[in-house]
Write a protein that holds these residues in place. Structure first.
Motif, PDB file in Angstrom:
ATOM      1  N   ASP A   1       0.873  -1.262  -0.024  1.00 18.66           N
ATOM      2  CA  ASP A   1      -0.096  -0.214   0.044  1.00 18.66           C
ATOM      3  C   ASP A   1       0.640   1.112  -0.099  1.00 18.66           C
ATOM      4  N   PRO A   2       0.933   2.106  -1.141  1.00 16.86           N
ATOM      5  CA  PRO A   2       1.814   3.128  -1.188  1.00 16.86           C
ATOM      6  C   PRO A   2       1.466   4.190  -0.223  1.00 16.86           C
ATOM      7  N   ALA A   3       0.364   4.182   0.399  1.00 12.71           N
ATOM      8  CA  ALA A   3      -0.098   5.391   1.525  1.00 12.71           C
ATOM      9  C   ALA A   3       0.422   5.004   2.833  1.00 12.71           C
ATOM     10  N   THR A   4       0.350   3.662   3.231  1.00  5.06           N
ATOM     11  CA  THR A   4       0.871   3.275   4.577  1.00  5.06           C
ATOM     12  C   THR A   4       2.108   2.187   4.516  1.00  5.06           C
ATOM     13  N   GLY A   5       2.244   1.789   3.578  1.00  8.30           N
ATOM     14  CA  GLY A   5       3.567   0.878   3.346  1.00  8.30           C
ATOM     15  C   GLY A   5       3.265  -0.355   3.919  1.00  8.30           C
ATOM     16  N   ALA A   6       2.065  -0.506   4.130  1.00  9.70           N
ATOM     17  CA  ALA A   6       1.601  -2.075   4.560  1.00  9.70           C
ATOM     18  C   ALA A   6       1.667  -3.115   3.417  1.00  9.70           C
ATOM     19  N   VAL A   7       2.111  -4.252   3.636  1.00  9.97           N
ATOM     20  CA  VAL A   7       2.395  -5.287   2.724  1.00  9.97           C
ATOM     21  C   VAL A   7       1.269  -6.444   2.929  1.00  9.97           C
ATOM     22  N   SER A   8       1.098  -7.066   2.142  1.00  5.02           N
ATOM     23  CA  SER A   8       0.160  -8.024   2.009  1.00  5.02           C
ATOM     24  C   SER A   8       0.561  -9.176   0.962  1.00  5.02           C
ATOM     25  N   ALA A   9       0.481 -10.322   1.409  1.00  6.43           N
ATOM     26  CA  ALA A   9       0.882 -11.376   0.208  1.00  6.43           C
ATOM     27  C   ALA A   9       0.161 -12.579   0.540  1.00  6.43           C
ATOM     28  N   GLU A  10      -0.081 -13.198  -0.583  1.00  7.14           N
ATOM     29  CA  GLU A  10      -0.941 -14.762  -0.799  1.00  7.14           C
ATOM     30  C   GLU A  10      -0.209 -15.747  -1.656  1.00  7.14           C
ATOM     31  N   HIS A  11      -0.166 -16.814  -1.042  1.00 10.63           N
ATOM     32  CA  HIS A  11       0.189 -17.954  -2.007  1.00 10.63           C
ATOM     33  C   HIS A  11      -0.425 -19.372  -1.704  1.00 10.63           C
ATOM     34  N   THR A  12      -0.803 -20.068  -2.660  1.00  8.21           N
ATOM     35  CA  THR A  12      -1.589 -21.218  -2.605  1.00  8.21           C
ATOM     36  C   THR A  12      -0.423 -22.271  -3.199  1.00  8.21           C
ATOM     37  N   ASP A  13       0.025 -23.167  -2.470  1.00 10.23           N
ATOM     38  CA  ASP A  13       0.832 -24.374  -3.050  1.00 10.23           C
ATOM     39  C   ASP A  13       0.173 -25.299  -3.815  1.00 10.23           C
ATOM     40  N   ALA A  14       0.930 -26.231  -4.171  1.00  3.14           N
ATOM     41  CA  ALA A  14       0.450 -27.265  -5.163  1.00  3.14           C
ATOM     42  C   ALA A  14      -0.554 -28.138  -4.591  1.00  3.14           C
ATOM     43  N   GLN A  15      -0.615 -27.990  -3.175  1.00  4.66           N
ATOM     44  CA  GLN A  15      -1.533 -29.162  -2.546  1.00  4.66           C
ATOM     45  C   GLN A  15      -2.851 -28.229  -2.162  1.00  4.66           C
ATOM     46  N   GLY A  16      -2.837 -26.734  -2.465  1.00  2.00           N
ATOM     47  CA  GLY A  16      -4.153 -26.136  -2.056  1.00  2.00           C
ATOM     48  C   GLY A  16      -4.206 -25.426  -1.040  1.00  2.00           C
ATOM     49  N   THR A  17      -3.041 -25.598  -0.180  1.00  2.00           N
ATOM     50  CA  THR A  17      -2.862 -24.696   0.951  1.00  2.00           C
ATOM     51  C   THR A  17      -2.612 -23.392   0.845  1.00  2.00           C
ATOM     52  N   THR A  18      -3.253 -22.489   1.145  1.00  2.00           N
ATOM     53  CA  THR A  18      -3.109 -20.928   1.023  1.00  2.00           C
ATOM     54  C   THR A  18      -2.694 -20.315   2.369  1.00  2.00           C
TER      55      THR A  18
END
Length: 173
Positions: free
Chosen positions: A45-62
């Motif tokens: 977020d350019p305004a706050t610098g907050a970071v968010s990330a998401e990844h789903t692996d090959a087994q479907g675990t997010t």
């Protein structure tokens, strides 16, 4: 203090995967797709610098990561933020029912007040700290309740008029 690092490994791994290098002109989404094998999302977020990330692996675990000083504190129960503390940094990683939270905070309260507060919360969680190291103007606590899959570590040190502390709490992670 070494007890804290195994809890942070999943957080570091996710952050490193999301922060890879990119060639000029490359599509960031395609870069993430090819590196991870699955689509991934990484936003700042350019305004706050907050970071968010998401990844789903090959087994479907997010796995989801959120970090920033203004991120709402969401510690696993019964842990809470120290009353009236200034949150310097807050990182949360969630995977399924698991949650790992790292708080970096400052307070005018003495080190003993901070450690007593978290020792009490640990007792409510059925945790008797098995790490309890006292130094000059600092203290480290850590422990776990294996039945609840709940772990915590706290490092607090006096720095001038403030106590600066790092709290890590993980549940089912």
């Amino acid at each position: 203090m070494a007890c804290r690092f195994p809890l942070l490994l999943p957080l570091c791994a996710l952050a490193l995967v999301a922060c890879g290098s990119q060639e000029p002109g490359e599509d960031p989404a395609a870069t993430q797709q090819s590196r991870l094998g699955q689509p991934a999302r990484y936003d700042i977020d350019p305004a706050t610098g907050a970071v968010s990330a998401e990844h789903t692996d090959a087994q479907g675990t997010t796995t989801r990561l959120a970090a920033g000083e203004r991120l709402p504190v969401a510690l696993p129960e019964p842990f809470t933020a120290f009353p009236d503390a200034e949150i310097v940094h807050n990182t949360r990683v969630e995977q399924g029912d698991g949650r790992l939270v790292y708080l970096d905070f400052a307070t005018g309260a003495p080190v003993d007040a901070v450690t007593d507060f978290y020792r009490g919360q640990a007792r409510k969680a059925g945790i008797v700290p098995h790490i309890d190291i006292e130094g000059q103007d600092n203290r480290t606590l850590g422990g776990e309740n294996r039945a609840l899959q709940l772990r915590f570590s706290l490092t607090a040190r006096r720095d001038g008029p403030l106590t600066k502390a790092q709290l890590v709490v993980g549940k089912a992670f």
